[in-house]
Each structure stands twice: as C-alpha cells, then as structure tokens.
Design an enzyme around this catalytic site. Structure first.
Site, PDB file in Angstrom:
ATOM      1  N   GLY A  79     -61.529 -18.320  36.602  1.00 24.21           N
ATOM      2  CA  GLY A  79     -62.929 -17.997  36.827  1.00 24.21           C
ATOM      3  C   GLY A  79     -63.385 -16.860  35.934  1.00 24.21           C
ATOM      4  CB  THR A  80     -61.694 -13.760  34.771  1.00 22.80           C
ATOM      5  OG1 THR A  80     -61.562 -13.164  36.065  1.00 22.80           O
ATOM      6  CG2 THR A  80     -61.953 -12.673  33.740  1.00 22.80           C
ATOM      7  CB  SER A 135     -62.382 -18.817  40.426  1.00 20.25           C
ATOM      8  OG  SER A 135     -61.003 -18.653  40.213  1.00 20.25           O
ATOM      9  CB  ALA A 136     -59.711 -23.871  41.456  1.00 20.51           C
ATOM     10  CG  HIS A 137     -57.937 -18.196  42.917  1.00 20.72           C
ATOM     11  ND1 HIS A 137     -57.907 -17.028  43.654  1.00 20.72           N
ATOM     12  CD2 HIS A 137     -58.576 -17.902  41.766  1.00 20.72           C
ATOM     13  CE1 HIS A 137     -58.504 -16.069  42.968  1.00 20.72           C
ATOM     14  NE2 HIS A 137     -58.917 -16.581  41.819  1.00 20.72           N
ATOM     15  CD  GLN A 194     -65.661 -14.645  47.098  1.00 23.22           C
ATOM     16  OE1 GLN A 194     -65.413 -15.218  48.146  1.00 23.22           O
ATOM     17  NE2 GLN A 194     -64.720 -14.018  46.405  1.00 23.22           N
ATOM     18  CB  CYS A 236     -58.190   6.463  50.263  1.00 22.13           C
ATOM     19  SG  CYS A 236     -59.749   7.269  50.606  1.00 22.13           S
TER      20      CYS A 236
END
Length: 469
Positions: free
Chosen positions: A69-70, A194-196, A177, A320
C-alpha cells in the site's frame, strides 16, 4: 489471545488462505508468456484484477497491483504530480494522512514543490470547506484518506472530491482502512489500498488511476502493470488479496454492525471504569471496528506491555513508546491527550466475551501503572496552605521537568497544583514534545486554565497553568 490491532494488519482471512494455496499450484508461471502455464497464470491475474476493480468501483484496466500500500501511495503521488507538472507544483494533504503520504509530500517539498497541509478538528475530521479553500491555482494534486487509521474518523471524501472536480484538481484517496467496508463515494481520481488491512496477504497493494487523469510513472519503465508497478507479479498473493476483498465485502454489512456495537460498548464503558480518560475520534462518523482513548498519568508503552501480559494485543500513538519520542502526528493535529494512548481495532469474528474481558482487565492495568508512577488520585486538587504573593501578587510555582518524558511532566503538575491558591499559577518546564498536547488536555479535564507557553531560558518550553478550582 485476543488480537485487537486489525487496523495495523488484519489476520489472514480463511478465503485468502484457500486462494493463496490454490494459486501457488496454478499461478507460478510468467503471465506474459503464451504457453499453457503462462496463459493459466494470466487468467488468474486478470480474474483477480476484475474482482478488485469491482470492489473499488473502477474499470479493470484502471487498476494495477503494487508490492504494498505504501508503494501504491508513493507511486500515485509522484505519478500524478509529474503528469500535471505544467499545471503547477502544489500538493494539498490533510494533517492526519498516513505517514506514507506525508513522506511523499516531504520528498515533493524537498524537490522544490509546494505542500499545503489542511488541519483537522478535535475529532480528527478535515473540514470540507477548508479543504476546498486549499485548492488554489497551481494545485496539481490533492490527497485525502477515506478514514483515519489511528482514530477511525471517516473523512468527507465525497465533498472533497466534488470540490476537486470543480477546481480541476485530481484527488488521490488512501482507502486502506475503509475499503473492506465498502467502496469510496465521490468522483475521486486515484485510489490506493493495502491487502493486509482487509485480511489479504501482506506485500500486495493496489492503485487505481481513472481514465483521463494525467499520470506519468516515475523511475525506470517496465512493461508490466501498465508501466506503473515494475517487477514480476506475485500472482498467488494477488489472487488471495482479491478473493479476500470480495469475501469481506460480502460480510461487511452484518459484521460491521456487530463490531460497531462492540466498539460502542468500549466507548461507553471505558470512561466509566477508568478515571481520567479521553475517548478520541468522531463518535458517529467512524469506522465500525476502531476506538482510541488516552489515559492520564500513564505511558503508552507500559499499557501495551501490561495488556499483552493479559493476552490483549493493542497499539498506541503515545510518545512514550520504544519506537518514538514524539506523539503521533494524528493526535498532535487533533490537539488531544496523547499520554497513555490505546487504539483498539477489532478484527472480524471478535467475540463479545473478549471485549467484556478487556473491560474487566483494563481498569486494573491502568491503576497499577499509575500507582507505580506515583500519580495523584482522581479528582480536583485539594487546596493546601499556600502563601499569597507579596503586595497582592499571585502565588506562583515553577516545576522543572526538563529531561523527563511523559507522563511525568503532567504528574508533576498535578502534584503541585494544590500548593498554589485559586488564581495562582504553576509553570512546567519541559522538553518533551508530548507536553504541548498533554498539559492543555489535563487543564481541560481538570477544569484548570491553560495560560499558554513560551520558550524557557533553561531550554525547552515553559507551560503555564492557572488554578481555577
């Protein structure tokens, strides 16, 4: 062990597993070859492209598969900007885009391009009017996610797409998403996913570019995937990705309603069960499976570790954590509490029993973490004997929290606020980036007055709070 981080990567869907195994036997050959094995591989690739295009809402010849996807986002941004370089070098993005888009924007700026970043409200939503106003002359491309990956807020893509069309600017939508839950509305020009994220295998992305959009792929040319995604196609993974997308879409209405009810329960119960919690994101216009909340006086890394010990896998946008010293750019843009941040994103099949047990475990985890840090008890600080300022000056204290990370600066503030009378001030010196979000958020939650910030002589920033109660 309940896995509550589907927004990062969803578990492999059973249909994806079946399709992957089958395609390993049938789709290993080069789809560009004309012999029997090549033709079989080409048929699998074409069928996967048609299924994915149907889910996206585009033509099969408008869609290519990418290694991630990136990569789809980077290719989409660079190709659209290059294709419209004669129009201008302006790029419009929202402040809460995925880091892949923001990295592409940073590269564009470094190369001499112009980037306009549109802010969001406290729910994480981009005002449609502000997005439209950013589409000035010379804008070559605009980018807007369909839904935020950290807080689940759904963005006004249809309105933004309409404004882009009126301005003659293509809109690239990051639908990673939301694509599992339905197609993206509006006249968008480019779309990436993105498939995952929907239960397909990792290593598969998709990029759709509508016919008529000027697009010039960057980098060395390649004859595969219309020249937009070089390299040999991973046909088994592509087939599994398309099959799982079709499967999750068939289940989306029923599963979305079921998960939304479970998320509503978390949103309602967490502030009741855990004191000093801010639930962030839009409560209505949101993804059905995502809820994010932040807890005062706790660090995100401790919460993740302790919940993991209790068999719950969650993520955090807090500063944090071991991977970052700054709050998530999404929480920063929203201006909400960042310390003790927890994102719960439920995968399909999550049971009500798992959610109930999470709600049973969470209060004890937060309480124990606060106790270890010496956090003050819940409730307004009791006024203690505090000296009045000389000649009517208001009493003031300075807390040196330089070199100390969240949530310590806020804990130190809470410990001493009762040492000044009502009207007195406490100034916290901090070089922790999270303090810029967390101290104003603490003031809002505690009904104290946030006066403002200034550069501190000793380094860092001085944050001043006036006691109201």
């Amino acid at each position: 062990m309940p896995y509550f981080d589907a927004a990062s990567s969803a578990p492999l869907h059973p249909v994806a597993r079946q399709a992957l195994l089958a395609a390993l036997d049938e789709g290993w050959a080069d789809p560009a070859r004309l012999y029997r094995e090549g033709r079989r591989a080409r048929m699998l690739l074409d069928a996967a492209r048609e299924a994915a295009a149907e889910a996206v809402g585009c033509r099969p010849d408008e869609l290519v598969f990418t290694p991630s996807g990136t990569r789809a986002l980077h290719t989409g941004v660079s190709g659209a900007l290059a294709g419209r370089r004669r129009v201008g070098a302006g790029l419009v993005v929202s402040a809460v885009e995925h880091s892949a888009v923001l990295h592409a924007a940073a590269a564009h700026r470094a190369g001499g391009g112009e980037v306009t970043e549109v802010g969001v409200d406290r729910t994480g939503a981009v005002p449609a009017g502000a997005f439209a106003e950013a589409l000035r002359e010379g804008t070559a491309l605009a980018c807007l996610q369909s839904a935020n990956h950290e807080v689940g807020t759904v963005q006004p893509v249809a309105e933004a797409a309409a404004a882009c069309r009126s301005a003659g600017v293509p809109l690239l939508v990051d639908a990673a998403q939301s694509l599992a839950w339905g197609p993206v509305d509006g006249p968008w020009s480019l779309l990436a996913a993105s498939a995952h994220k929907w239960g397909g295998p990792s290593g598969v992305g998709l990029l759709a570019v509508r016919k008529g959009v000027r697009f010039a792929p960057q980098g060395p040319g390649d004859e595969r995937e219309s020249g937009r995604s070089p390299g040999f196609e991973n046909i088994p993974a592509v087939v599994a990705a398309a099959a799982s997308l079709r499967a999750v879409r068939a289940e989306a209405a029923a599963e979305g309603a079921r998960l939304r009810a479970l998320v509503d329960r978390i949103r309602e119960r967490v502030p009741v069960l855990v004191p000093d919690v801010e639930v962030v994101g839009d409560p209505v216009r949101r993804l059905p499976h995502v809820v994010t909340f932040s807890c005062l006086y706790v660090d995100g890394e401790t919460l993740m570790h302790e919940l993991d010990r209790s068999s719950f896998s969650v993520s955090s946008g807090s500063s944090c954590t071991s991977s970052t010293l700054t709050p998530s750019h999404v929480l920063r843009a929203m201006g909400v509490l960042s310390e003790g941040n927890v994102r719960v994103s439920l995968p399909p099949g999550t049971s009500p029993a798992d959610v109930d047990r999470f709600l049973e475990v969470l209060p004890g985890v937060v309480s124990a973490a606060r106790e270890r840090l010496g956090a003050p008890a819940h409730g307004p600080a009791a006024e203690r004997a505090a000296p009045a300022g000389a000649d009517g000056e208001e009493a003031a204290l300075v807390v040196d929290a330089l070199g100390r990370r969240c949530p310590i600066p806020v804990i130190e503030l809470a410990r001493v606020i009762g040492d000044v009378p009502v009207g007195g001030t406490v100034t916290v010196l901090s070089d922790d980036a999270a303090a810029r979000l967390d101290i104003p958020a603490w003031c809002a939650m505690r009904d104290q007055e946030y006066v403002g910030e200034r550069a501190a002589e000793a380094g860092g920033v001085a944050y001043t709070v006036r006691r109201r109660v």
